[in-house]
Design an enzyme around this catalytic site. Structure first.
Site, PDB file in Angstrom:
ATOM      1  CG  HIS A 210      -5.423  -0.541 -24.412  1.00  0.00           C
ATOM      2  ND1 HIS A 210      -6.060  -1.185 -24.213  1.00  0.00           N
ATOM      3  CD2 HIS A 210      -5.916   1.319 -24.288  1.00  0.00           C
ATOM      4  CE1 HIS A 210      -7.067   0.204 -23.249  1.00  0.00           C
ATOM      5  NE2 HIS A 210      -6.366   0.764 -23.568  1.00  0.00           N
TER       6      HIS A 210
ATOM      7  CG  HIS B 291      -9.530  -6.348 -19.704  1.00  0.00           C
ATOM      8  ND1 HIS B 291     -10.639  -5.812 -19.261  1.00  0.00           N
ATOM      9  CD2 HIS B 291      -9.421  -5.077 -20.810  1.00  0.00           C
ATOM     10  CE1 HIS B 291     -11.355  -4.707 -20.161  1.00  0.00           C
ATOM     11  NE2 HIS B 291     -10.423  -4.143 -20.593  1.00  0.00           N
TER      12      HIS B 291
ATOM     13  CG  HIS C  43      -2.539  -3.514 -23.921  1.00  0.00           C
ATOM     14  ND1 HIS C  43      -2.553  -3.903 -23.920  1.00  0.00           N
ATOM     15  CD2 HIS C  43      -3.524  -2.991 -22.813  1.00  0.00           C
ATOM     16  CE1 HIS C  43      -4.248  -4.395 -24.019  1.00  0.00           C
ATOM     17  NE2 HIS C  43      -4.743  -3.716 -23.378  1.00  0.00           N
TER      18      HIS C  43
END
Lengths: 521, 433
Positions: free
Chosen positions: B205, B88, B169
């Site tokens: 994540h 993100h 992640h």
């Protein structure tokens, strides 16, 4: 076609529906067992024959032959020869008319070919009806006439029919079974429309150290490899023991009635932690519910099959595949890949026999019940057909096993899988051990060479076509040669499967570089 | 060997800027500030943020300002914050707030790649005070970081000595949690693409706290979101009482001490999960009445409330269930950001519409999947998973309002949306021409 231009190999001289006797043309011709021959008929139709037996024929009486041989052997007639030998001594071939080729298509011959018809070898043009690829073609090899391979006549079967109606590959060691399966799967990778689960007991399909399915240009998208010591980039086979259900053991591990009841008690009470609770249970803990001896045997059986036991109150898992941590979604992942039309190879070469069967049972159950549920919801049409390759199939499909340990997921799939687009590819050296009811459900047989007559008989008895005359031919099949007998072919097709390595070398990805343009930022 | 005894903190998926509700926005900042205060109090020597620090590359600046204030505090105390991008934090090649924070020396990105003999070599960052070595790989949209993992020079990392931490992640294929078992197109990384033998694998994540120890890979830790996260599932999890937080890890003599990995619970928000599973065979009016009655009795004051309604209505339409009224009632009772999920409500008339998922994002994904099959796009980049990822990213951008906080159309925001869309479509060069 002008008769003068045709290279005839023989002529019909007698016979009946069961076998047409052909005299072989002597000069430069050698009709072989399994040869495909053609009789051209007047109306542009033709009849395809297959040779199943050969014998000598002679115009000279047996006593004269014996005398001539004696003279030659005893050194009394070095100069002795036969007058017009080619005419008087010859080979007789016994052949069966297998199909009639007409403009309208192919038919089963209902009448004998014309007496004294001349016979020639079948050509590519004659066999065009075979080489035309069906929808979603699965390649099995090239058509073979005797030992002559017609390289430009490939043999395909429709993938959906082939996979969902089950396949039997009866083969003894060294007859090219792995080569056939690899070649077949190579063509499946091109299609990307069929999920195939391979329980690879010899770690020979992926090609960890040599050419293998990993070298296919679609491998990255359509091939998944799981191993307990996976090479970099492939998946480590790790299954959480909490994803194991009691039914996964059905027909794989023999449990007594008392043991089964104990398992269901633990499963119903402790849900997904049932295995841990059995392993950690102490003597007397479930007094009145489960006998201590039953519990002790269960603990021992779980240790044997899963490698799980307790030490100082802690659960230890010896088996590299089963784990208390991670692996929660492995089964669903594998099932999802299969559903997505991928080939999934599970390297079971380092696992015990029972562990391999158990893992296979877990995945097969997941696939079967998921597809069955899909059908219930009307969603089956969206699912790719899935096939499960099981080697040494009698381990789970033999009469003895089914009687001792009861039905298992493989026998269920053999009987019901077709309705739900789930198929089996059963590989075995011992067809005779599999019950007839199951054999009759395996609708395609790819028969490789087999020297055991009892096994040949079992194979012939369950074939889709009448192979009663092929016993000798099956016995004489060389490495790579096979006969495909299927309800989806009009006759048993002799094939030769080329060397997988040659195909892979020719067609493998030219450039191993990843085409993803990587930005390092 | 430097400092023999020390602690560090590991957090992930903070998702600053994920919420629209004013109270949640404030609580999110408070939660972050409190977690930093705990780190300071515990005397951690550094903090790791394993991706998705922010919910988007450039979140609302008001929230960023508050975060910066706290980061300055850490900076003044010489507590470095080591960061990798999450999926993100960065989309495409645009500027990100992470880059600005790095330029301001408030955080340190620990993904330092260079290409050596066709492989990606990560230079390890050594923490000045503790001597700990850190390397990391950022998360990318659609799991595209797998291409970095595939080319990673693992040997270089494995040969490093000292206490080593690997920050990432990504989901790990073999450790994918149960709730992701059907997320087939969620690309995860096979474990053997990770370098072996690190002392700690600081993951992000995966929005579920988990700890793993498997052969060659010890201490693989996913803290899950430190506040709520985002999306229906996260809201539901927190409403059901799932604890959010982060880890503090104690080390001594270049090793993580036994039982030294401690999860710090952040009890910033209380939740309430209410399920109405008995609407089958009822009319919408009756369902509305029953829901209202039940909610009147529930204590939802100052709680994050998530409501799930499912079953098959006897007649009428799903829209007849008055979610606005339910939301209003809950808001009047001082519930925080009430979430209502009625996606599993069907009526006999619409039963034939199949949709297995109940998460908005998953539904969008399923629709894209079906559409791609039906449309059969010619462009390779629009096909299969690539097409789905692109469509999802594009939709996310296009959902954004071009209006600023005063409600007026903002040219800057419009340009930002256009630019991001062009980047996602990969047509920058064509547009320039």
């Amino acid at each position: 076609m002008n008769n003068k231009e045709i290279d005839f190999v023989g002529q019909v001289i007698s016979g009946d529906v069961a076998g047409i006797l052909i005299r072989e043309k002597n000069v430069g011709k050698n009709i072989e067992l399994g040869d495909l021959l053609i009789i051209d008929e007047d109306d542009n139709n033709s009849v395809l024959l297959k040779v199943f037996d050969l014998s000598f024929g002679s115009q000279i009486s047996p006593s004269n032959m014996e005398l001539a041989a004696g003279l030659s052997l005893e050194g009394m007639g070095d100069e002795i020869g036969f007058y017009e030998s080619n005419l008087r001594n010859y080979t007789l071939a016994n052949a069966k008319a297998i199909i009639k080729i007409t403009k309208e298509g192919i038919k089963i011959p209902k009448v004998l070919p014309k007496f004294f018809s001349k016979i020639r070898y079948a050509t590519k043009e004659d066999l065009q009806f075979i080489s035309k690829p069906p929808e979603d073609p699965v390649y099995l090899g090239n058509i073979r006439s005797g030992s002559k391979v017609l390289d430009d006549v490939p043999v395909y079967l429709n993938g959906t029919d082939f996979f969902t109606h089950h396949v039997l590959i009866p083969a003894t060691t060294g007859r090219g079974k792995s080569n056939l399966v690899k070649t077949m799967l190579w063509s499946v990778l091109k299609l990307g429309k069929f999920g195939v689960l391979v329980l690879d007991a010899h770690d020979e399909y992926y090609g960890r150290h040599e050419l293998g399915l990993k070298d296919h240009q679609n491998a990255k998208e359509k091939l998944r490899y799981y191993s307990s010591d996976a090479p970099v980039g492939s998946n480590t086979l790790l299954i959480n023991i909490r994803t194991i259900a009691p039914e996964h053991f059905e027909g794989i591990v023999n449990f007594t009635e008392a043991q089964k009841q104990a398992i269901w008690l633990f499963s119903n009470t402790f849900r997904e932690t049932w295995i841990e609770r059995i392993v950690l249970s102490d003597v007397g803990e479930f007094e009145g519910l489960v006998q201590d001896t039953t519990l002790a045997v269960l603990q021992r059986k779980l240790r044997t099959s899963l490698g799980i036991y307790q030490k100082d109150g802690e659960i230890i898992c010896d088996n590299p595949v089963f784990s208390l941590q991670g692996g929660e979604s492995t089964l669903d992942g594998i099932t999802g890949h299969l559903q997505d039309g991928k080939i999934v190879i599970i390297d079971t070469s380092k696992l015990a026999d029972q562990t391999e069967l158990l893992i296979g049972s877990m995945i097969a159950s997941k696939v079967f019940y998921r597809y069955r549920a899909s059908k219930g919801k009307g969603q089956l049409i969206d699912n790719c057909p899935i096939s499960i390759i099981i080697e040494e199939a009698p381990r789970v499909l033999s009469n003895d096993q089914l009687q001792e340990a009861g039905e298992n997921i493989y026998s269920t799939i053999a009987r019901e899988g077709r309705k739900f687009k789930v198929g089996l590819i059963a590989i075995t050296q011992l067809t005779s051990l599999i019950p007839k009811i199951i054999l009759s459900n395996l609708n395609t047989k790819i028969i490789l060479g087999n020297e055991m007559s009892a096994e040949r008989r079992a194979i012939i008895d369950c074939a889709a076509q009448d192979l009663s005359e092929e016993d000798r031919t099956i016995g004489s099949l060389d490495k790579g040669e096979a006969i495909v007998s299927s309800v989806f072919t009009k006759f048993a097709i002799p094939i030769y499967t080329p060397l997988f390595e040659d195909i892979a070398r020719r067609e493998s990805k030219k450039d191993n570089k990843d085409d993803y343009e990587l930005k390092l930022d | 060997m430097k400092n023999t005894m020390f602690k560090f903190a590991h957090m992930a998926d903070i998702h600053i800027g994920a919420h629209k509700d004013k109270r949640l926005i404030d609580l999110e900042i408070e939660s972050f500030n409190e977690s930093i205060d705990i780190c300071i109090k515990e005397g951690v020597k550094f903090i790791i943020i394993a991706g998705d620090f922010f919910h988007e590359p450039v979140p609302e600046l008001e929230q960023v300002r508050k975060i910066i204030k706290k980061l300055i505090e850490l900076s003044e105390l010489n507590i470095p914050v080591y960061v990798v991008y999450g999926s993100h934090d960065k989309w495409g090649s645009g500027e990100t707030i992470i880059e600005l924070l790095e330029a301001a020396k408030l955080i340190i990105k620990i993904y330092n790649p260079k290409t050596v003999d066709g492989k990606i070599r990560l230079e390890m960052h050594q923490d000045k005070e503790t001597g700990v070595k850190l390397a990391g790989i950022p998360g990318k949209r659609g799991g595209l970081e797998i291409h970095i993992f595939e080319r990673l020079d693992r040997e270089h990392l494995e040969n490093q000595d000292g206490l080593k931490i690997f920050v990432f992640h990504s989901g790990i294929e073999e450790l994918k949690p149960d709730f992701l078992k059907n997320a087939m197109d969620m690309k995860c990384i096979p474990i053997n693409l990770f370098p072996k033998g690190f002392d700690y694998y600081a993951g992000g994540h995966i929005h579920k706290r988990d700890e793993f120890n498997i052969q060659n890979y010890q201490n693989i830790i996913f803290p899950g979101p430190s506040f709520i996260g985002h999306g229906w599932k996260d809201y539901a999890d927190v409403s059901k009482g799932e604890k959010r937080g982060f880890y503090i890890v104690s080390c001594e003599n270049n090793k993580i001490i036994d039982n030294g990995i401690k999860f710090i619970e952040m009890n910033k928000i209380e939740g309430k999960f209410i399920e109405f599973d008995d609407v089958t065979g009822k009319r919408a009016k009756q369902v509305n009445e029953e829901i209202n009655k039940k909610l009147e009795e529930e204590d939802v004051d100052n709680k994050l409330v998530t409501i799930r309604i499912f079953g098959e209505l006897l007649s009428g339409n799903k829209a007849d269930i008055d979610t606005s009224a339910i939301r209003k009632l809950l808001t009047n009772k001082n519930a925080i950001a009430p979430q209502i999920n009625d996606r599993k409500v069907t009526t006999k008339e619409v039963r034939k519409i199949r949709m297995s998922s109940e998460d908005k994002l998953e539904i969008e994904e399923e629709l894209f999947k079906e559409s791609i099959i039906n449309i059969k796009p010619e462009s390779h980049s629009l096909q299969n998973e690539k097409g789905i990822i692109m469509a999802k990213e594009l939709l996310k951008i296009l959902k954004k309002s071009p209006k600023d906080s005063s409600g007026k159309n903002s040219t800057a925001l419009q340009n930002k949306i256009t630019k991001s869309s062009i980047e996602i479509l990969g047509i920058s060069e064509i547009m320039e021409e």
